[in-house]
Write a protein that holds these residues in place. Structure first.
Motif, PDB file in Angstrom:
ATOM      1  N   CYS A  27      -7.143  28.387  23.380  1.00  0.00           N
ATOM      2  CA  CYS A  27      -8.081  27.655  24.307  1.00  0.00           C
ATOM      3  C   CYS A  27      -7.556  27.562  25.458  1.00  0.00           C
ATOM      4  CB  CYS A  27      -7.972  26.174  23.745  1.00  0.00           C
ATOM      5  SG  CYS A  27      -6.366  25.309  23.666  1.00  0.00           S
ATOM      6  N   PHE A  28      -6.846  28.626  26.032  1.00  0.00           N
ATOM      7  CA  PHE A  28      -6.177  28.457  27.441  1.00  0.00           C
ATOM      8  C   PHE A  28      -6.586  29.936  28.158  1.00  0.00           C
ATOM      9  CE2 PHE A  28      -3.015  26.382  24.817  1.00  0.00           C
ATOM     10  CZ  PHE A  28      -3.090  24.884  25.089  1.00  0.00           C
ATOM     11  N   ASP A  29      -6.738  29.883  29.511  1.00  0.00           N
ATOM     12  CA  ASP A  29      -6.997  30.946  30.030  1.00  0.00           C
ATOM     13  C   ASP A  29      -5.618  31.739  30.547  1.00  0.00           C
ATOM     14  OD1 ASP A  29      -9.838  30.753  30.349  1.00  0.00           O
ATOM     15  OD2 ASP A  29      -9.386  28.924  31.732  1.00  0.00           O
ATOM     16  N   GLY A  30      -4.438  31.161  30.140  1.00  0.00           N
ATOM     17  CA  GLY A  30      -3.136  31.917  30.357  1.00  0.00           C
ATOM     18  C   GLY A  30      -2.249  31.219  29.644  1.00  0.00           C
ATOM     19  N   ALA A  31      -0.907  31.597  29.364  1.00  0.00           N
ATOM     20  CA  ALA A  31      -0.009  30.974  28.519  1.00  0.00           C
ATOM     21  C   ALA A  31       1.208  31.638  28.737  1.00  0.00           C
ATOM     22  CB  ALA A  31      -0.518  30.823  27.013  1.00  0.00           C
ATOM     23  N   GLY A  32       2.285  30.863  28.751  1.00  0.00           N
ATOM     24  CA  GLY A  32       3.704  31.369  28.916  1.00  0.00           C
ATOM     25  C   GLY A  32       4.636  31.010  27.837  1.00  0.00           C
ATOM     26  N   LEU A  33       5.946  31.313  28.020  1.00  0.00           N
ATOM     27  CA  LEU A  33       6.840  31.292  27.215  1.00  0.00           C
ATOM     28  C   LEU A  33       7.221  29.711  26.574  1.00  0.00           C
ATOM     29  CD1 LEU A  33       9.464  33.826  28.383  1.00  0.00           C
ATOM     30  CD2 LEU A  33       7.305  34.062  26.764  1.00  0.00           C
ATOM     31  N   MET A  34       7.467  29.656  25.398  1.00  0.00           N
ATOM     32  CA  MET A  34       7.768  28.184  24.772  1.00  0.00           C
ATOM     33  C   MET A  34       9.314  28.062  25.243  1.00  0.00           C
ATOM     34  SD  MET A  34       6.163  25.883  23.219  1.00  0.00           S
ATOM     35  CE  MET A  34       4.713  26.731  22.533  1.00  0.00           C
ATOM     36  N   THR A  35       9.751  26.753  25.334  1.00  0.00           N
ATOM     37  CA  THR A  35      11.139  26.409  25.678  1.00  0.00           C
ATOM     38  C   THR A  35      11.367  25.830  24.462  1.00  0.00           C
ATOM     39  OG1 THR A  35      10.533  23.976  26.097  1.00  0.00           O
ATOM     40  CG2 THR A  35      10.510  25.826  28.001  1.00  0.00           C
ATOM     41  N   PRO A  36      12.846  25.689  24.252  1.00  0.00           N
ATOM     42  CA  PRO A  36      13.564  25.212  22.966  1.00  0.00           C
ATOM     43  C   PRO A  36      12.921  23.940  22.683  1.00  0.00           C
ATOM     44  CG  PRO A  36      15.103  25.953  24.446  1.00  0.00           C
ATOM     45  CD  PRO A  36      14.123  26.050  25.302  1.00  0.00           C
ATOM     46  N   ASP A  37      12.421  22.836  23.585  1.00  0.00           N
ATOM     47  CA  ASP A  37      11.978  21.688  23.101  1.00  0.00           C
ATOM     48  C   ASP A  37      10.427  21.693  23.107  1.00  0.00           C
ATOM     49  OD1 ASP A  37      11.014  21.643  25.808  1.00  0.00           O
ATOM     50  OD2 ASP A  37      11.623  19.924  26.549  1.00  0.00           O
ATOM     51  N   GLY A  38       9.865  22.772  23.103  1.00  0.00           N
ATOM     52  CA  GLY A  38       8.488  22.899  22.785  1.00  0.00           C
ATOM     53  C   GLY A  38       7.445  22.877  24.161  1.00  0.00           C
ATOM     54  N   THR A  39       8.268  23.112  25.352  1.00  0.00           N
ATOM     55  CA  THR A  39       7.407  22.791  26.496  1.00  0.00           C
ATOM     56  C   THR A  39       6.830  24.414  27.117  1.00  0.00           C
ATOM     57  OG1 THR A  39       8.477  21.191  27.425  1.00  0.00           O
ATOM     58  CG2 THR A  39       7.244  22.496  28.909  1.00  0.00           C
ATOM     59  N   ALA A  40       5.613  24.624  27.631  1.00  0.00           N
ATOM     60  CA  ALA A  40       5.022  25.599  27.950  1.00  0.00           C
ATOM     61  C   ALA A  40       4.041  25.687  29.062  1.00  0.00           C
ATOM     62  CB  ALA A  40       4.477  26.325  26.571  1.00  0.00           C
ATOM     63  N   PRO A  41       4.247  26.682  29.909  1.00  0.00           N
ATOM     64  CA  PRO A  41       3.088  26.292  30.950  1.00  0.00           C
ATOM     65  C   PRO A  41       1.926  27.083  30.378  1.00  0.00           C
ATOM     66  CG  PRO A  41       4.414  28.261  31.127  1.00  0.00           C
ATOM     67  CD  PRO A  41       5.001  27.600  30.126  1.00  0.00           C
ATOM     68  N   VAL A  42       0.637  26.694  30.563  1.00  0.00           N
ATOM     69  CA  VAL A  42      -0.700  26.915  30.177  1.00  0.00           C
ATOM     70  C   VAL A  42      -1.731  26.970  31.479  1.00  0.00           C
ATOM     71  CG1 VAL A  42      -0.303  26.513  27.815  1.00  0.00           C
ATOM     72  CG2 VAL A  42      -1.577  24.856  29.178  1.00  0.00           C
ATOM     73  N   CYS A  43      -2.499  27.691  31.261  1.00  0.00           N
ATOM     74  CA  CYS A  43      -3.471  27.852  32.514  1.00  0.00           C
ATOM     75  C   CYS A  43      -5.162  27.401  32.047  1.00  0.00           C
ATOM     76  CB  CYS A  43      -3.661  29.224  33.062  1.00  0.00           C
ATOM     77  SG  CYS A  43      -4.821  29.673  34.408  1.00  0.00           S
ATOM     78  N   HIS A  44      -5.548  26.543  32.718  1.00  0.00           N
ATOM     79  CA  HIS A  44      -7.012  26.037  32.790  1.00  0.00           C
ATOM     80  C   HIS A  44      -7.771  26.838  34.239  1.00  0.00           C
ATOM     81  CE1 HIS A  44      -6.510  23.756  29.227  1.00  0.00           C
ATOM     82  NE2 HIS A  44      -5.811  23.189  29.765  1.00  0.00           N
ATOM     83  N   GLY A  45      -8.573  27.627  34.080  1.00  0.00           N
ATOM     84  CA  GLY A  45      -9.266  28.111  35.090  1.00  0.00           C
ATOM     85  C   GLY A  45      -8.370  28.792  36.024  1.00  0.00           C
ATOM     86  N   ASN A  46      -8.239  27.981  37.233  1.00  0.00           N
ATOM     87  CA  ASN A  46      -7.153  28.423  38.192  1.00  0.00           C
ATOM     88  C   ASN A  46      -6.156  27.762  38.697  1.00  0.00           C
ATOM     89  OD1 ASN A  46      -9.133  30.709  39.194  1.00  0.00           O
ATOM     90  ND2 ASN A  46     -10.391  29.296  40.353  1.00  0.00           N
ATOM     91  N   THR A  47      -5.799  26.673  37.510  1.00  0.00           N
ATOM     92  CA  THR A  47      -4.785  25.808  37.865  1.00  0.00           C
ATOM     93  C   THR A  47      -3.938  25.767  36.672  1.00  0.00           C
ATOM     94  OG1 THR A  47      -5.856  23.810  36.877  1.00  0.00           O
ATOM     95  CG2 THR A  47      -6.049  24.239  39.164  1.00  0.00           C
ATOM     96  N   TRP A  48      -2.807  25.534  36.703  1.00  0.00           N
ATOM     97  CA  TRP A  48      -1.617  25.720  35.579  1.00  0.00           C
ATOM     98  C   TRP A  48      -1.004  24.032  35.509  1.00  0.00           C
ATOM     99  CZ3 TRP A  48       0.459  30.023  32.566  1.00  0.00           C
ATOM    100  CH2 TRP A  48      -0.096  30.989  33.155  1.00  0.00           C
ATOM    101  N   THR A  49      -0.822  23.939  34.150  1.00  0.00           N
ATOM    102  CA  THR A  49       0.160  22.731  33.523  1.00  0.00           C
ATOM    103  C   THR A  49       0.941  23.093  32.651  1.00  0.00           C
ATOM    104  OG1 THR A  49      -0.601  20.452  33.112  1.00  0.00           O
ATOM    105  CG2 THR A  49      -1.772  21.966  32.039  1.00  0.00           C
ATOM    106  N   LEU A  50       1.556  21.960  31.948  1.00  0.00           N
ATOM    107  CA  LEU A  50       2.151  22.131  30.944  1.00  0.00           C
ATOM    108  C   LEU A  50       1.845  21.418  29.584  1.00  0.00           C
ATOM    109  CD1 LEU A  50       5.617  21.323  32.679  1.00  0.00           C
ATOM    110  CD2 LEU A  50       4.755  23.643  32.263  1.00  0.00           C
ATOM    111  N   ILE A  51       2.198  22.068  28.462  1.00  0.00           N
ATOM    112  CA  ILE A  51       1.899  21.333  27.131  1.00  0.00           C
ATOM    113  C   ILE A  51       3.353  21.015  26.587  1.00  0.00           C
ATOM    114  CG2 ILE A  51      -0.316  22.414  26.795  1.00  0.00           C
ATOM    115  CD1 ILE A  51       1.082  24.230  24.798  1.00  0.00           C
ATOM    116  N   GLN A  52       3.228  20.256  25.731  1.00  0.00           N
ATOM    117  CA  GLN A  52       4.614  19.755  25.119  1.00  0.00           C
ATOM    118  C   GLN A  52       4.151  19.674  23.608  1.00  0.00           C
ATOM    119  OE1 GLN A  52       8.167  18.488  25.922  1.00  0.00           O
ATOM    120  NE2 GLN A  52       7.972  18.984  23.667  1.00  0.00           N
ATOM    121  N   LEU A  53       4.781  20.463  22.714  1.00  0.00           N
ATOM    122  CA  LEU A  53       4.473  20.622  21.322  1.00  0.00           C
ATOM    123  C   LEU A  53       4.928  19.227  20.771  1.00  0.00           C
ATOM    124  CD1 LEU A  53       5.202  24.036  19.837  1.00  0.00           C
ATOM    125  CD2 LEU A  53       3.042  23.014  20.332  1.00  0.00           C
ATOM    126  N   LYS A  54       4.485  18.504  19.637  1.00  0.00           N
ATOM    127  CA  LYS A  54       5.125  17.197  19.133  1.00  0.00           C
ATOM    128  C   LYS A  54       5.990  17.621  18.101  1.00  0.00           C
ATOM    129  CE  LYS A  54       1.047  14.446  20.438  1.00  0.00           C
ATOM    130  NZ  LYS A  54       0.136  13.373  19.711  1.00  0.00           N
TER     131      LYS A  54
END
Length: 431
Positions: free
Chosen positions: A401-428
């Motif tokens: 569902c993302f326009d771009g995605a990066g690597l997952m950290t040990p605590d489940g954080t990853a950078p993801v892209c929506h359009g022209n902006t990037w944010t972070l997701i956190q796995l539960k």
């Protein structure tokens, strides 16, 4: 005499069996009567009285799965949800992951309680019953649950350690896994190795120097360099007069500046380029190979050697070599993404991406449009232009569902892209 004794024993044994059978038949009749009475009471909506009958029946046969399920269902029918949950939990504790009861408790928790409560429930089951098919299916379903941070930036690079480089208004800084700036975006370049927070390499205009994670300058060479890399194994990749070489942490030259490209050292190994060809080099400056490779692949930290495996391209063929420069498998790919840890590497064959181990053996077929190597149990994959995450079983844990995605950290954080902006997701849920 012996014959008489034998006859008496047979008679006594027969009587004993008769008494036992009569008692069993009598108890069975009582038990069935209690069950019938309980069911009659249920039809009238007298669930407490029905539960009392089931409890009496337990006095005859003891606690059984059947009786416990009857009682649990009556608590649900009368709206005593707390007792219903407790009974189902008790059943699973005693009898294991009985499918019908696991399904009941899962569905009930999903409908009436928070997502966090459901996740806690399934995580607890999975720790105790990892081989149960139903539990594993539910666990796969919650692994992809995540929250999205409110931070937005032009770009977020992959995390190295606790921090990631971010870009805002064309300038770069560092953020933490919450998305909060650690170092404001005021630099042209910034590099962090994930370890030494006192030696973060930055470039500001023509000046290259080091700062700490408070933003204070810590080290600055007297000589001007065009770029300074991270400190790795006591060496700094540097560039001056258009050529690369290596410095120590006091900015003393440890090699000549004769290379057209260079990677940081890790595991005592790096890579250097002259013209269009690459060679593998030791930390002491000794070449391991000649300049025979058309490409040496590096990971998100810029290093080429991990677990003593190096991904290289020679002509049209990409494959793995070891720290001695020896080829470790005959398998070839069109492109290889260098390993990020102990997980599988992304490999490309005929314009499709899959995953191989670090000896080059294909483990997950090449079916994706693009992919990252595995990091902390997950890899980002692209299908039909959108990105999601798969786990090591190739289960799509986070649907694309993302326009771009990066690597997952040990605590489940990853950078993801929506359009022209990037944010972070956190796995539960993070294994």
């Amino acid at each position: 005499m012996k014959k008489n004794l034998s006859a008496v024993m047979l008679v006594l044994l027969g009587l004993a069996w008769y008494v036992t059978l009569s008692s069993w038949l009598g108890n069975e009749e009582k038990y069935n009567g209690m069950i019938a009475e309980a069911q009659r009471l249920e039809e009238k909506g007298l669930y407490l009285d029905a539960i009392a009958q089931y409890e009496k029946a337990k006095g005859i046969k003891g606690g059984t799965l059947e009786l416990e399920e009857y009682i649990a269902d009556d608590y649900l029918a009368m709206g005593d949800y707390k007792s219903y949950r407790n009974r189902l939990n008790g059943i699973i504790d005693v009898y294991g992951p009985v499918e019908a009861d696991v399904v009941k408790l899962y569905d009930f928790t999903r409908e009436y309680f928070s997502e966090g409560t459901l996740i806690d429930l399934v995580e607890g089951w999975y720790k105790r019953y990892p081989d149960n098919e139903t539990v594993s299916e539910y666990y796969d379903g919650i692994k992809g649950k995540y929250t999205e941070r409110t931070c937005t930036y032009e770009k977020i690079d992959d995390f190295t350690g606790e921090y990631a480089v971010y870009t805002l208004d064309g300038r770069k800084g560092l953020i933490d896994t919450e998305g909060s700036p650690v170092i404001e975006a005021v630099y042209d370049e910034i590099l962090f190795d994930g370890k030494d927070k006192t030696m973060i390499s930055v470039k500001d205009g023509d000046a290259c120097f080091f700062v700490n994670d408070k933003g204070y300058r810590t080290e600055m060479p007297e000589e001007n360099f065009e770029s300074l890399g991270v400190v790795s194994q006591g060496r700094i990749t540097a560039k001056k007069n258009g050529k690369y070489g290596y410095l120590d942490t006091k900015f003393n030259e440890k090699t000549e500046f004769i290379y057209d490209g260079a990677t940081p050292f890790y595991e005592g190994i790096g890579a250097v380029r002259q013209g269009q060809k690459w060679a593998v080099i030791k930390r002491n400056g000794e070449l391991v190979t000649e300049f025979i490779f058309d490409e040496v692949f590096t990971n998100s930290r810029g290093i080429c050697s991990l677990n003593k495996r190096i991904a290289v391209r020679q002509g049209e063929a990409c494959f793995f070599i070891n720290e001695k420069g020896e080829r470790v498998s005959e398998q070839e790919y069109d492109v290889i993404r260098a390993p990020e840890g102990d997980g599988m590497c992304a490999v490309c064959s005929q314009d499709k991406w899959g995953f191989a181990d670090q000896d080059g053996n294909l483990l997950i077929d090449c079916v994706y449009d693009d992919a990252t190597s595995f990091a902390n149990g997950y890899a980002a994959v692209c299908k039909n232009g959108v990105w999601g995450y798969v786990d090591a079983k190739n289960y799509m844990a986070v649907a694309p569902c993302f326009d771009g995605a990066g690597l997952m950290t040990p605590d489940g954080t990853a950078p993801v892209c929506h359009g022209n902006t990037w944010t972070l997701i956190q796995l539960k849920v993070m294994e």
